[in-house]
Write a protein that holds these residues in place. Structure first.
Motif, mmCIF file in Angstrom:
data_model
loop_
_atom_site.group_PDB
_atom_site.id
_atom_site.type_symbol
_atom_site.label_atom_id
_atom_site.label_comp_id
_atom_site.label_asym_id
_atom_site.label_seq_id
_atom_site.Cartn_x
_atom_site.Cartn_y
_atom_site.Cartn_z
ATOM 1 N N GLY A 115 18.008 13.940 -12.934
ATOM 2 C CA GLY A 115 18.663 15.144 -12.459
ATOM 3 C C GLY A 115 19.737 15.541 -13.457
ATOM 4 O O GLY A 115 20.235 14.707 -14.215
ATOM 5 N N ILE A 116 20.086 16.826 -13.462
ATOM 6 C CA ILE A 116 21.068 17.277 -14.435
ATOM 7 C C ILE A 116 22.283 17.855 -13.713
ATOM 8 O O ILE A 116 22.255 18.149 -12.516
ATOM 9 C CB ILE A 116 20.460 18.306 -15.415
ATOM 10 C CG1 ILE A 116 19.797 19.477 -14.658
ATOM 11 C CG2 ILE A 116 19.421 17.632 -16.295
ATOM 12 C CD1 ILE A 116 20.690 20.671 -14.458
ATOM 13 N N SER A 117 23.371 17.977 -14.468
ATOM 14 C CA SER A 117 24.591 18.607 -13.973
ATOM 15 C C SER A 117 24.858 19.832 -14.838
ATOM 16 O O SER A 117 24.979 19.702 -16.061
ATOM 17 C CB SER A 117 25.766 17.628 -14.062
ATOM 18 O OG SER A 117 26.955 18.212 -13.566
ATOM 19 N N HIS A 118 24.940 21.011 -14.198
ATOM 20 C CA HIS A 118 25.159 22.290 -14.871
ATOM 21 C C HIS A 118 23.857 22.803 -15.486
ATOM 22 O O HIS A 118 23.548 22.517 -16.638
ATOM 23 C CB HIS A 118 26.252 22.193 -15.942
ATOM 24 C CG HIS A 118 26.762 23.537 -16.372
ATOM 25 N ND1 HIS A 118 27.442 23.713 -17.554
ATOM 26 C CD2 HIS A 118 26.683 24.765 -15.787
ATOM 27 C CE1 HIS A 118 27.769 24.982 -17.682
ATOM 28 N NE2 HIS A 118 27.331 25.636 -16.621
ATOM 29 N N PRO A 119 23.085 23.571 -14.720
ATOM 30 C CA PRO A 119 21.780 24.033 -15.205
ATOM 31 C C PRO A 119 21.849 24.892 -16.457
ATOM 32 O O PRO A 119 20.939 24.862 -17.292
ATOM 33 C CB PRO A 119 21.229 24.849 -14.034
ATOM 34 C CG PRO A 119 22.118 24.628 -12.887
ATOM 35 C CD PRO A 119 23.348 23.944 -13.333
ATOM 36 N N CYS A 120 22.928 25.704 -16.610
ATOM 37 C CA CYS A 120 23.005 26.640 -17.738
ATOM 38 C C CYS A 120 22.758 25.955 -19.068
ATOM 39 O O CYS A 120 22.031 26.475 -19.923
ATOM 40 C CB CYS A 120 24.370 27.323 -17.770
ATOM 41 S SG CYS A 120 24.807 28.235 -16.286
ATOM 42 N N THR A 121 23.369 24.797 -19.255
ATOM 43 C CA THR A 121 23.281 24.143 -20.560
ATOM 44 C C THR A 121 22.146 23.130 -20.643
ATOM 45 O O THR A 121 22.085 22.346 -21.590
ATOM 46 C CB THR A 121 24.626 23.486 -20.920
ATOM 47 O OG1 THR A 121 25.110 22.719 -19.815
ATOM 48 C CG2 THR A 121 25.649 24.548 -21.283
ATOM 49 N N THR A 122 21.252 23.157 -19.667
ATOM 50 C CA THR A 122 19.938 22.526 -19.845
ATOM 51 C C THR A 122 18.899 23.591 -20.173
ATOM 52 O O THR A 122 18.091 23.421 -21.084
ATOM 53 C CB THR A 122 19.526 21.731 -18.603
ATOM 54 O OG1 THR A 122 20.390 20.594 -18.459
ATOM 55 C CG2 THR A 122 18.097 21.216 -18.722
ATOM 56 N N PHE A 123 18.937 24.710 -19.457
ATOM 57 C CA PHE A 123 17.983 25.783 -19.743
ATOM 58 C C PHE A 123 18.013 26.183 -21.217
ATOM 59 O O PHE A 123 16.969 26.433 -21.818
ATOM 60 C CB PHE A 123 18.283 27.014 -18.880
ATOM 61 C CG PHE A 123 17.549 27.046 -17.570
ATOM 62 C CD1 PHE A 123 16.244 27.500 -17.494
ATOM 63 C CD2 PHE A 123 18.172 26.633 -16.401
ATOM 64 C CE1 PHE A 123 15.567 27.540 -16.284
ATOM 65 C CE2 PHE A 123 17.512 26.671 -15.181
ATOM 66 C CZ PHE A 123 16.201 27.123 -15.122
ATOM 67 N N ASP A 124 19.216 26.277 -21.796
ATOM 68 C CA ASP A 124 19.293 26.816 -23.151
ATOM 69 C C ASP A 124 18.761 25.862 -24.215
ATOM 70 O O ASP A 124 18.719 26.201 -25.402
ATOM 71 C CB ASP A 124 20.713 27.279 -23.487
ATOM 72 C CG ASP A 124 21.737 26.164 -23.540
ATOM 73 O OD1 ASP A 124 21.369 24.974 -23.523
ATOM 74 O OD2 ASP A 124 22.939 26.493 -23.610
ATOM 75 N N LYS A 125 18.317 24.680 -23.816
ATOM 76 C CA LYS A 125 17.735 23.722 -24.754
ATOM 77 C C LYS A 125 16.204 23.828 -24.815
ATOM 78 O O LYS A 125 15.566 23.111 -25.594
ATOM 79 C CB LYS A 125 18.142 22.306 -24.375
ATOM 80 C CG LYS A 125 19.662 22.108 -24.357
ATOM 81 C CD LYS A 125 20.041 20.701 -23.969
ATOM 82 C CE LYS A 125 21.552 20.587 -23.736
ATOM 83 N NZ LYS A 125 22.358 21.092 -24.844
ATOM 84 N N TRP A 126 15.624 24.706 -24.006
ATOM 85 C CA TRP A 126 14.163 24.750 -23.886
ATOM 86 C C TRP A 126 13.646 26.173 -24.065
ATOM 87 O O TRP A 126 14.161 27.115 -23.461
ATOM 88 C CB TRP A 126 13.736 24.229 -22.507
ATOM 89 C CG TRP A 126 14.113 22.797 -22.306
ATOM 90 C CD1 TRP A 126 15.292 22.324 -21.785
ATOM 91 C CD2 TRP A 126 13.350 21.654 -22.670
ATOM 92 N NE1 TRP A 126 15.293 20.955 -21.786
ATOM 93 C CE2 TRP A 126 14.112 20.510 -22.332
ATOM 94 C CE3 TRP A 126 12.090 21.492 -23.237
ATOM 95 C CZ2 TRP A 126 13.644 19.220 -22.550
ATOM 96 C CZ3 TRP A 126 11.632 20.197 -23.456
ATOM 97 C CH2 TRP A 126 12.404 19.091 -23.110
ATOM 98 N N ARG A 127 12.608 26.337 -24.859
ATOM 99 C CA ARG A 127 11.933 27.634 -25.010
ATOM 100 C C ARG A 127 10.951 27.865 -23.872
ATOM 101 O O ARG A 127 10.624 29.009 -23.561
ATOM 102 C CB ARG A 127 11.217 27.705 -26.351
ATOM 103 C CG ARG A 127 12.157 27.695 -27.549
ATOM 104 C CD ARG A 127 11.394 27.770 -28.852
ATOM 105 N NE ARG A 127 10.634 29.013 -28.958
ATOM 106 C CZ ARG A 127 9.793 29.288 -29.959
ATOM 107 N NH1 ARG A 127 9.597 28.399 -30.918
ATOM 108 N NH2 ARG A 127 9.144 30.435 -29.997
ATOM 109 N N TRP A 128 10.446 26.816 -23.284
ATOM 110 C CA TRP A 128 9.572 26.924 -22.121
ATOM 111 C C TRP A 128 9.792 25.706 -21.232
ATOM 112 O O TRP A 128 10.186 24.641 -21.707
ATOM 113 C CB TRP A 128 8.101 27.028 -22.522
ATOM 114 C CG TRP A 128 7.577 25.857 -23.318
ATOM 115 C CD1 TRP A 128 7.531 25.748 -24.679
ATOM 116 C CD2 TRP A 128 7.071 24.629 -22.799
ATOM 117 N NE1 TRP A 128 7.013 24.530 -25.042
ATOM 118 C CE2 TRP A 128 6.712 23.825 -23.905
ATOM 119 C CE3 TRP A 128 6.863 24.124 -21.514
ATOM 120 C CZ2 TRP A 128 6.180 22.543 -23.770
ATOM 121 C CZ3 TRP A 128 6.334 22.843 -21.367
ATOM 122 C CH2 TRP A 128 5.990 22.072 -22.481
ATOM 123 N N ILE A 129 9.564 25.912 -19.937
ATOM 124 C CA ILE A 129 9.753 24.858 -18.941
ATOM 125 C C ILE A 129 8.547 24.868 -18.016
ATOM 126 O O ILE A 129 8.098 25.923 -17.558
ATOM 127 C CB ILE A 129 11.050 25.080 -18.139
ATOM 128 C CG1 ILE A 129 12.269 25.071 -19.083
ATOM 129 C CG2 ILE A 129 11.217 24.011 -17.059
ATOM 130 C CD1 ILE A 129 13.581 25.379 -18.395
#
Length: 382
Positions: free
Chosen positions: A351-365
């Motif tokens: 699990g992650i903390s703070h979605p904003c700075t996980t999304f920006d690491k991926w071009r696709w999910i």
């Protein structure tokens, strides 16, 4: 180009891999939409959280009245993908970008941005005048020592006077960000947030004579939107900008969201996780995953081990007591309790903390449906 992974299990795919749980996403969209209806507020969720047009579409379909942006580049992405109304939760002071926005407004684009200075108003007026467009703005209310925004009534009066001299700039209300006042929901933090929001509401009442129609009051990150609704409702058209609700998380917002915890009226679900593989287990109580700072957020807390899929098995099971103690670029340090072990080749869900700075690491999910089968791929546009 996105990979051809639709129809495959996420557990067959190379790690590290970010995964969205489709059912949790839908639950969160429905839950937040219902909460907003119940409290009589609008939602224009912050698009910077995901920068994923497919998720913008789902948020709009669930009742959001627009999407919020943080930068002109984000506004361009949203306009390109047909978002009908965008709030730029920032000052628009780049002449070239302001001119582009004015041209789009002239063509029917629903848009508003923030202003906190006469200079900002003048830049917008100069950009809009040649197009004939009238650009809507919200006067930003800040606080001493805080982020952007006017600091006192005199500064607000100066901005109002500048707007009065600018025929192509239209004042529609006030805006601000209460999250700059506090980062948790302790009693002192809640008091500070409430006091700030009361100032914001009072500012809206001050400028109401300058506004043609109902005053817009825009506030609300993802931690205090309940206080926003409580303080601002009744003072005008309340527009929240909460963005992280769409995936929630297992850390900061798990602890601090108004829609989590035993007393919450409804509970959001963590929809975004990152899977990694154990690449080394060199000593008792210690293992290493192929997930690092390039894959998962760490600015508001380290990832949280949730489950393990042992090598050769088909069903994950909870991973209790494990902790991520550090991240390198491509390694996660896992500390294990004395009665637990991870083996090389095991897969671990974080699990992650703070979605904003996980999304920006991926071009696709990967968007996972029942049984962890990939139903679609969500592209991001950072």
């Amino acid at each position: 180009m996105t990979p051809s992974i639709i129809g495959r299990s996420v557990h067959e795919l190379p790690t590290p891999i970010a995964v969205l749980d489709d059912s949790a996403l839908e639950h969160n969209l429905t839950t937040m939409a219902g909460w907003c209806r119940e409290h009589g507020v609008e939602l224009q969720p912050h698009g910077k959280t995901t920068m994923a047009p497919a998720l913008f579409d789902r948020q709009l379909a669930a009742g959001a009245t627009g999407i919020t942006a943080a930068t002109p580049a984000q506004v361009r992405v949203m306009r390109e993908h047909g978002v009908p109304d965008v709030q730029l939760a920032n000052e628009l002071v780049q002449p070239g970008e302001a001119a582009w926005v004015a041209g789009e407004v002239a063509a029917g684009f629903g848009f508003r941005c923030w202003v906190d200075s006469p200079d900002g108003v003048e830049i917008m007026q100069a950009a809009a005048a040649p197009t004939g467009a009238v650009v809507d703005v919200l006067l930003e209310v800040g606080s001493p020592g805080g982020r952007t925004g006017t600091r006192a009534a005199a500064a607000r009066d100066a901005v109002r006077a500048a707007i009065g001299r600018a025929p192509n700039v239209r004042l529609t209300g006030v805006a601000g960000y209460e999250g700059s006042m506090a980062g948790d929901r302790t009693p002192p933090s809640m008091a500070a947030v409430r006091a700030y929001l009361e100032t914001l509401r009072a500012a809206g009442e001050e400028l109401a004579p300058d506004v043609d129609g109902e005053v817009v009051l825009s506030a609300g990150g993802s931690m205090f939107y309940d206080v926003v609704a409580d303080v601002l409702t009744g003072g005008g058209r309340v527009i929240l900008r909460s963005g992280c609700y769409v995936t929630h998380d297992s850390g900061m917002f798990r602890r601090n969201s108004p829609l989590d915890g035993p007393d919450a009226p409804a509970r959001l679900r963590a929809a975004l996780t990152v899977w990694g593989t154990v690449v080394s287990a060199p000593e008792p109580g210690r293992a290493f995953l192929d997930v690092g700072r390039r894959d998962a957020s760490f600015d508001q807390g380290l990832p949280v081990p949730l489950a393990v899929l042992p090598r050769g098995e088909r069903e994950p099971r909870p991973l209790d007591g494990a902790e991520i103690t550090a991240l390198n670029d491509q390694h996660a340090f896992v500390a294990l309790p004395v009665d637990a072990a991870l083996a090389v080749g095991d897969r671990v869900q974080l699990g992650i903390s703070h979605p904003c700075t996980t999304f920006d690491k991926w071009r696709w999910i990967a968007l996972a449906g029942p049984g962890g089968v990939v139903a679609d791929v969500v592209e991001t546009r950072f």
